[in-house]
Scaffold this active site. Structure first.
Site, PDB file in Angstrom:
ATOM      1  N   HIS A 131      18.006  70.612  24.987  1.00  0.00           N
ATOM      2  CA  HIS A 131      16.985  71.426  24.888  1.00  0.00           C
ATOM      3  C   HIS A 131      17.250  72.354  23.754  1.00  0.00           C
ATOM      4  CE1 HIS A 131      14.223  70.183  27.979  1.00  0.00           C
ATOM      5  NE2 HIS A 131      15.127  70.673  28.967  1.00  0.00           N
TER       6      HIS A 131
ATOM      7  N   HIS B 116      22.215  68.875  29.921  1.00  0.00           N
ATOM      8  CA  HIS B 116      20.778  68.955  29.849  1.00  0.00           C
ATOM      9  C   HIS B 116      20.158  69.866  28.923  1.00  0.00           C
ATOM     10  CE1 HIS B 116      16.715  68.113  31.843  1.00  0.00           C
ATOM     11  NE2 HIS B 116      16.878  69.277  31.371  1.00  0.00           N
ATOM     12  N   GLU B 117      20.587  71.141  29.103  1.00  0.00           N
ATOM     13  CA  GLU B 117      20.130  72.264  28.504  1.00  0.00           C
ATOM     14  C   GLU B 117      20.453  72.411  27.063  1.00  0.00           C
ATOM     15  OE1 GLU B 117      17.811  73.707  29.949  1.00  0.00           O
ATOM     16  OE2 GLU B 117      18.159  73.206  32.000  1.00  0.00           O
TER      17      GLU B 117
END
Length: 594
Positions: free
Chosen positions: A387, A383-384
């Site tokens: 980003h 997920h990160e």
């Protein structure tokens, strides 16, 4: 360098923190000196834009270094002092620049002329067009200076809420199935214990946790009321109809778009109910229960606990994301090999996970984790990284619009989570328990982000109307409104909850976003819906989709949020998008076996 830790010192570029701070102060003072003449001619204006860009880069490096240092050890007094020092100096500069917007608006015609004559200035056209649209909402210089002076109090309500909920609200000890006292010291421990095999403990934790907030509902109701009252007052001072009108204006969306989103998400109610019933049947069989209660619903659908090392996590991620192309995988390796990531939990470290914002000016797009070897940790890393990859692409592609919005920020990260989940479903397609578990990861994430956040958003929309229309704003009226929203989006019964179930209505009083001063939780639902549609396109190898994906990552804020999403071939004003999403999620639910 410490193994499995980030290389924050790269931000300082071989100098010390004081040097970077002094550089930031000096450049702001230089900008202040330029204020009287920056619009005198096109040359001055070009120099003005260039020095402001340089200031943004330095500011981002400084704030990121300090905030990341605070988060890796929140007891570190040195960096807490630096954080306060930076905030106070930043507020001091903000007051001195408070009349600048008025100056720009008074010189709209001149600025438009400069932009039309100079190729370098042309790239700023969108940012100035957005600013010129605000003209009727900008106060005069004296009013603006007054508002600027009291703006330091703008975060007071959120600060009070945070202090109350993290420091003053304490949970009573609970008793487990053997009669032994168990301490509920933190919210993290609460959620851990809700996964316990001890059902009596789970029940006592669930009731105690929800009842504690329920007992503070009067205080939290007052806090929320005065927050909305302040936000609406500020919006009306700036000639908006209300707070929601102000937020939609700045987000470049209409309230009709939000209301249509609510209607489209309401379509998911039948499959949400279908999903909940299926999960309850699986849990009932797994736990040998006649009736599954709310305190049973946090139990994992899989008893098997697979542990991952950091190296194994990377092997999984790199294999999974081959579908996004060689370039994406190469950049993932860059994040791994250049020490962008603080992996391991340690005393006084920030307990969550994040990828940094305000990335322009940086060369590494840092990630903080609290890796614990679970699949959740692997999913969080994926997920990160979504980003951080987004930051890498828009910083390298956008000299001006190197940023993102809440609308678009979650799309690359949720896409990564979804692709990882689909990869695991295929990998364990012959293992019913693991397959159910990985399907549940995607589906529960979808509903907790879409239906649940829309419940919160629709609640907030109606609660603001209550304030503006002088409707009684009491804990009972808010609980009734919350129950109405639950029935609208996720429940087949509209019967009033009775104790102890009614204690869970306290949830609506503890949503920190409500106290933060930005109507935005519906944007998380947007990100989730778009990410699911994008994952579907990528898995089906739709022609040209990877090119569109890279264009999207590079676009930053160069377009409006909805136009940025359209780069992916997804129009959120087209009801078919929601039907595609509905079909995708329903197919996954149908694959779950009882």
């Amino acid at each position: 360098m410490e193994k499995n830790n980030w290389d924050l010192e790269a931000v300082l570029e071989g100098k010390d923190l004081q040097h970077l701070y002094d550089e930031w102060v000096n450049i702001n003072e230089k900008i202040l000196k330029m204020v009287p003449t920056f619009l005198d001619n096109i040359k001055n204006f070009v120099e003005w834009k260039k020095i402001n860009d340089k200031e943004e880069n330095i500011s981002n490096r400084l704030s990121n270094y300090i905030s990341n240092k605070v988060n890796e050890d929140m007891s570190n007094q040195e960096f807490q002092a630096w954080e306060q020092k930076l905030d106070m100096k930043g507020h001091e500069f903000s007051k001195k620049f408070s009349g600048l917007v008025n100056t720009v608006l008074e010189n709209e015609e001149k600025i438009r002329k400069y932009i039309s004559q100079d190729p370098y200035l042309k790239q700023y056209e969108r940012s100035y067009e957005l600013l010129f649209k605000t003209k009727k909402h900008i106060l005069d210089k004296k009013e603006n200076q007054l508002i600027s002076k009291i703006s330091i109090n703008n975060s007071a309500v959120h600060s009070i809420f945070s202090t109350l909920t993290t420091t003053d609200i304490k949970f009573n000890d609970v008793v487990d199935g053997k009669g032994k006292k168990v301490e509920l010291s933190t919210m993290a421990k609460v959620f851990t214990l809700l996964k316990s095999k001890d059902r009596i403990l789970r029940k006592n934790v669930w009731i105690t946790f929800n009842k504690t907030y329920y007992n503070f509902r009067s205080t939290l109701t007052k806090t929320l009321y005065y927050n909305y009252l302040q936000l609406n007052t500020y919006a009306k001072l700036h000639n908006f109809n209300d707070y929601l009108d102000s937020v939609c204006f700045h987000d470049e969306v209409s309230q009709d778009f939000i209301l249509d989103l609510y209607k489209n998400v309401e379509k998911f109610k039948p499959i949400y109910i279908k999903y909940k019933e299926k999960v309850k049947k699986i849990l009932a069989k797994q736990l040998h229960l006649k009736k599954v209660e709310p305190w049973d619903c946090s139990i994992d659908l899989c008893k098997k606990k697979v542990k991952y090392t950091i190296e194994q996590s990377w092997d999984l991620i790199l294999s999974c994301f081959k579908i996004l192309g060689k370039e994406y995988v190469t950049n993932l390796k860059k994040a791994r090999d250049e020490n962008w990531i603080s992996y391991m939990p340690k005393k006084n470290k920030y307990t969550g996970a994040y990828s940094i914002g305000e990335a322009k000016g940086l060369k590494k797009y840092y990630i903080l984790l609290n890796f614990n070897s679970s699949f959740d940790s692997v999913s969080t890393l994926a997920h990160e990284l979504g980003h951080s990859m987004n930051s890498l692409y828009f910083v390298s592609s956008q000299p001006v619009y190197a940023d993102t919005t809440i609308f678009t920020a979650e799309i690359p990260s949720i896409l990564n989570e979804t692709l990882l989940g689909l990869y695991m479903i295929e990998k364990y397609k012959d293992d019913k328990e693991l397959k159910n578990n990985f399907i549940n990861e995607i589906v529960s994430g979808f509903f907790s982000t879409v239906s649940r956040q829309i419940i919160f958003s629709n609640f907030e929309y109606e609660a603001n109307k209550m304030v503006n229309e002088s409707v009684p704003f009491t804990e009972q009226s808010l609980q009734d409104l919350y129950e109405k929203m639950i029935f609208k989006y996720s429940s087949k019964t509209d019967k009033k909850a009775k104790k102890p179930y009614s204690y869970s209505l306290s949830t609506i009083f503890r949503i920190s976003h409500f106290y933060a001063g930005n109507f935005y939780v519906y944007k998380y639902a947007v990100g989730q819906i778009v990410a699911i549609c994008l994952a579907r396109k990528i898995i089906n190898k739709e022609k040209g989709i990877l090119d569109k994906f890279y264009e999207f990552l590079k676009s930053g804020t160069s377009k409006s949020p909805l136009d940025t999403i359209k780069i992916l071939g997804i129009d959120l004003q087209d009801p078919k998008i929601y039907d595609e999403c509905f079909s995708f999620i329903e197919d996954l639910i149908n694959q779950m076996k009882i």
